[in-house]
Design a protein around this motif. Structure first.
Motif, PDB file in Angstrom:
ATOM      1  N   LEU A 183       0.841  -1.189   0.000  1.00 27.07           N
ATOM      2  CA  LEU A 183       0.000   0.000   0.000  1.00 27.07           C
ATOM      3  C   LEU A 183       0.881   1.247   0.000  1.00 27.07           C
ATOM      4  N   ARG A 184       0.373   2.305  -0.592  1.00 29.26           N
ATOM      5  CA  ARG A 184       1.099   3.574  -0.539  1.00 29.26           C
ATOM      6  C   ARG A 184       1.254   4.004   0.914  1.00 29.26           C
ATOM      7  N   PRO A 185       2.464   4.274   1.354  1.00 27.71           N
ATOM      8  CA  PRO A 185       2.620   4.762   2.734  1.00 27.71           C
ATOM      9  C   PRO A 185       1.782   6.012   2.983  1.00 27.71           C
ATOM     10  N   GLU A 186       1.614   6.835   1.927  1.00 26.24           N
ATOM     11  CA  GLU A 186       0.842   8.074   2.068  1.00 26.24           C
ATOM     12  C   GLU A 186      -0.643   7.822   2.268  1.00 26.24           C
ATOM     13  N   SER A 187      -1.084   6.566   2.051  1.00 20.68           N
ATOM     14  CA  SER A 187      -2.496   6.250   2.242  1.00 20.68           C
ATOM     15  C   SER A 187      -2.775   5.659   3.615  1.00 20.68           C
TER      16      SER A 187
END
Length: 754
Positions: free
Chosen positions: A228-232
């Motif tokens: 998963l995108r860390p930013e998500s």
């Protein structure tokens, strides 16, 4: 094989004399970004009957998805768990229900390659009870990569088909620490469950190997690790980074009496601590404390006689072990400076040009944010429209101290309502308001160059409920993805603070298509408020403006765009359709401008008032209020129009092509808002027979409204303004009125009788 007796002593035969399955795949966790359905689809497609699937479903979305699959596949067992249940507790709950001799833990966000369950089941069937873990390979994907094979293959190849004690092959600890690439014997797992139930997957994955008596290896992938995108993901508190040090100290205690494993673990600890320190933007006090704790652990646990690596890595380790924080920071600064110089040389020309072009904007960014300024835009600066317009109108009522400025293209500026403060893109004032505004509101995205200031608030309102694939979900559909810059898209969504949603479906799909840390406002679409506030006089006034005579039935035809077509192609013969519908029906056609000019075959129909081209008419909400029924294909207008509780007919002549090329989130033909026609003759018959508004159509529409008009009750704009601009907490906002208790605007027929 000599497994039958061992199988019965460990798990026992199932009731009725059936033997327990060799393997239980324990799927666990929430339905993160809607990935669980894909995982269960792949498991359902596996024909092998000797594997059971236990789904420890966290939250309602995961439970609903799992129960739908379990209803079709008797091999699946669902264990519903409350929202917020941690991964460790979910694994434990799933393992408690599993009957297999071996357990394969797969997180709900991940996947299982085709054929992997049977391959794993066949391999573990060969293993004696002295083996506790089967270590497998895996593939990994991120938002911009798919199915990349891991680098663990070389380690697994060294073991081959033999079984080994971990101390005989310490490099096993260097495999990617995922529980999903470690299939564990059920008896072994339960014996160590208290230690292994931690939410920290890295700890559990490494502890499994340290606790195992013997390990077997399988060089084939059994897990699809979806990163998963860390930013998500939730950012977490900076102090949570201390857990990295604690994890390794606990693991090193497990390996204290095994020097080979201890040395490998020590190297992993130092590497991960340095990576965490370098890659985490930690506040200075937290960074200093993390470094101190890591330094203490590095000095305390360093194996006697352990040599440091040569070169730069050795220097970093030496500084860490000496707790030389200031020296390490200086080394970091020097290294970053070297990289920055090299980068500047490569892109110097482009950067100078951009700096000259944007210097006014950059200068404006140094001024304080204006807490009373809001910038609005809709449809790429087309004008005052859609959800932003509804928010701005309610803002004037509830928060008049906030001044709205609209961004409108030079072409459309003359169409702006009188008295509307607006700026043209590229102008000096445009740059100034973008730089200084406290609030930025859009139903698409602001340009890439717009900087997200820490004390500014970006509100993304969207402009429809998604049937078609959006955002990152378009990556798999070339016709939809053509020309899209996905890294830039991600940079834009990372600016969002709030994302407005009309229904749970949208909330979930936005989280999947636009993975970032924004807060979802499940408040309804502000533009749909009018469907509950409009009066009979409003409905009749719109019809009069459109020239619809009293007593006539107005059918709004609003097709959507198709990515796979080079240009717009009419899908209906409107001349023929108008003739079939009769003189008492008016077609309001909203779409690409077509059949223009005096020679148009529709000219006589226009003169008779039976076809009205409303492609340029705004707002579209007024067209919906004027229409007795809607005909559309796959346009999101159907979700908004459903609020009016008026008939909707889906004309789906190319559904299979559209779904294949554009991608869709659900099968519209299986869950339509009303009658479905696949040909023009069927469409005409739907109206001629009265089926467009019969009881069956009403039942379909009611189910559709409950699902997709979930938060639209006429007070969406108020909730958004109170939450975002006035800072009121969720619990203080007007509650959403249930669908069955709402009263939509009167239909034209009802309006005429009032």
């Amino acid at each position: 094989m000599v497994r039958s007796k061992a199988k019965e002593t460990e798990n026992g035969p199932e009731p009725g004399g059936r033997r327990a399955p060799e393997l239980s795949v324990v799927v666990h966790g929430p339905n993160t970004q809607g990935r669980l359905g894909e995982l269960l689809d792949s498991l359902e497609a596996e024909p092998f009957a000797g594997v059971e699937v236990v789904v420890a479903a966290v939250g309602d979305w995961a439970r609903q998805e799992a129960e739908e699959h379990a209803a079709r596949d008797g091999r699946m067992v669902v264990v519903p768990l409350p929202e917020g249940t941690g991964d460790g507790a979910a694994r434990t709950a799933g393992a408690a229900r599993a009957t297999g001799r071996w357990l394969h833990f797969v997180h709900a966000k991940d996947g299982v390659p085709a054929g992997a369950p049977r391959t794993v089941a066949d391999r573990v069937a060969e293993l004696p009870d002295t083996v506790d873990v089967l270590l497998t390979d895996h593939v990994r994907s991120a938002w911009n990569t798919a199915g990349t094979l891991s680098n663990d293959g070389r380690v697994l190849a060294r073991a081959g088909r033999r079984t080994v004690a971990p101390a005989e092959l310490p490099s096993l600890l260097r495999t990617i620490p995922l529980l999903g690439n470690r299939v564990v014997r059920a008896g072994f797992w339960r014996a160590h469950e208290e230690r292994l139930r931690a939410d920290d997957e890295r700890y559990a994955a490494l502890a499994v190997l340290l606790l195992a008596g013997r390990v077997a290896c399988l060089g084939q992938p059994a897990l699809h690790d979806r990163r998963l995108r860390p930013e998500s993901m939730p950012p977490g508190e900076p102090e949570e980074r201390y857990a990295v040090v604690d994890r390794y100290e606990d693991l090193l205690r497990l390996a204290a009496d095994r020097p080979a494993l201890h040395g490998t673990l020590y190297d992993l600890m130092v590497r991960d601590c340095l990576r965490t320190f370098a890659r985490s933007a930690l506040p200075e006090p937290v960074a200093r404390e993390f470094f101190r704790r890591a330094a203490r652990a590095a000095a305390a646990w360093r194996p006697a006689g352990r040599d440091r690596p040569a070169g730069f890595e050795g220097v970093r380790r030496a500084l860490l072990e000496r707790d030389a924080y200031a020296e390490y920071r200086a080394l970091q600064t020097a290294n970053r400076t070297r990289r920055a110089v090299r980068s500047a040389v490569r892109s110097g020309g482009r950067r100078v040009e951009a700096a000259v072009r944007d210097h006014r904007y950059r200068r404006a960014l140094t001024a304080p944010v204006d807490p009373h300024l809001a910038v609005f835009s809709a449809y790429w600066d087309r004008g005052v429209a859609c959800n932003p317009a509804a928010v701005a109108a309610k803002l004037a009522e509830l928060a008049p101290h906030v001044h709205p400025v609209w961004v409108v293209s030079a072409r459309n500026a003359p169409l702006v309502p009188p008295g509307t403060d607006h700026v043209v893109p590229g102008s000096r004032r445009h740059r100034e308001v973008l730089a200084r505004a406290k609030y930025l509101v859009n139903n698409v995205n602001f340009p890439n160059a717009v900087v997200k200031r820490p004390d500014a608030v970006h509100l993304q309102t969207h402009h429809g409920t998604p049937l078609k694939r959006m955002g990152l979900d378009q990556l798999q559909y070339p016709a939809a993805a053509q020309g899209l810059d996905f890294p830039s898209l991600l940079a834009r969504i990372d600016r969002w603070d709030y994302s407005v949603s009309a229904n749970t479906h949208s909330t979930r799909m936005w989280q999947r298509a636009y993975p970032a840390r924004y807060v979802s406002l499940d408040h309804g679409y502000p533009r749909n408020d009018v469907y509950y506030s409009a009066t009979a006089d409003d409905v009749l006034a719109v019809r009069a403006r459109l020239g619809i005579e009293p007593g006539r039935t107005a059918v709004l035809y609003a097709p959507t765009h198709r990515d796979y077509e080079a240009g717009w192609t009419p899908r209906l013969d409107l001349v023929s359709l108008a003739e079939r519908l009769g003189e008492d029906t008016v077609l309001l056609v909203r779409g690409h401008y077509f059949y223009g000019g005096a020679t148009s075959p529709l000219a006589h129909l226009r003169r008779s008032g039976r076809v009205v081209d409303v492609s340029s008419y705004d707002p579209v909400e007024e067209l919906c209020l004027a229409a007795d029924a809607l005909v559309t294909d796959y346009s999101s207008i159907m979700f908004d129009y459903a609020n009016l509780d008026r008939p909707i007919v889906v004309y789906a002549d190319d559904w299979e092509t559209y779904a294949t090329t554009r991608g869709v989130y659900f099968d519209l033909l299986a869950e339509p808002p009303g009658q479905v026609a696949r040909t023009q003759d069927e469409l005409a018959d739907v109206f001629a027979s009265g089926a467009w508004r019969d009881e069956a159509a009403a039942k379909l529409r009611a189910a559709f409204r409950r699902r997709f008009c979930e938060f639209d009750d006429g007070r969406a704009a108020e909730r958004v303004v109170r939450r975002v601009f006035l800072g009121e907490p969720e619990e203080a906002l007007p509650p959403v009125v249930p669908v069955d208790e709402r009263t939509p605007a009167p239909s034209p027929e009802e309006a005429a009788t009032r």
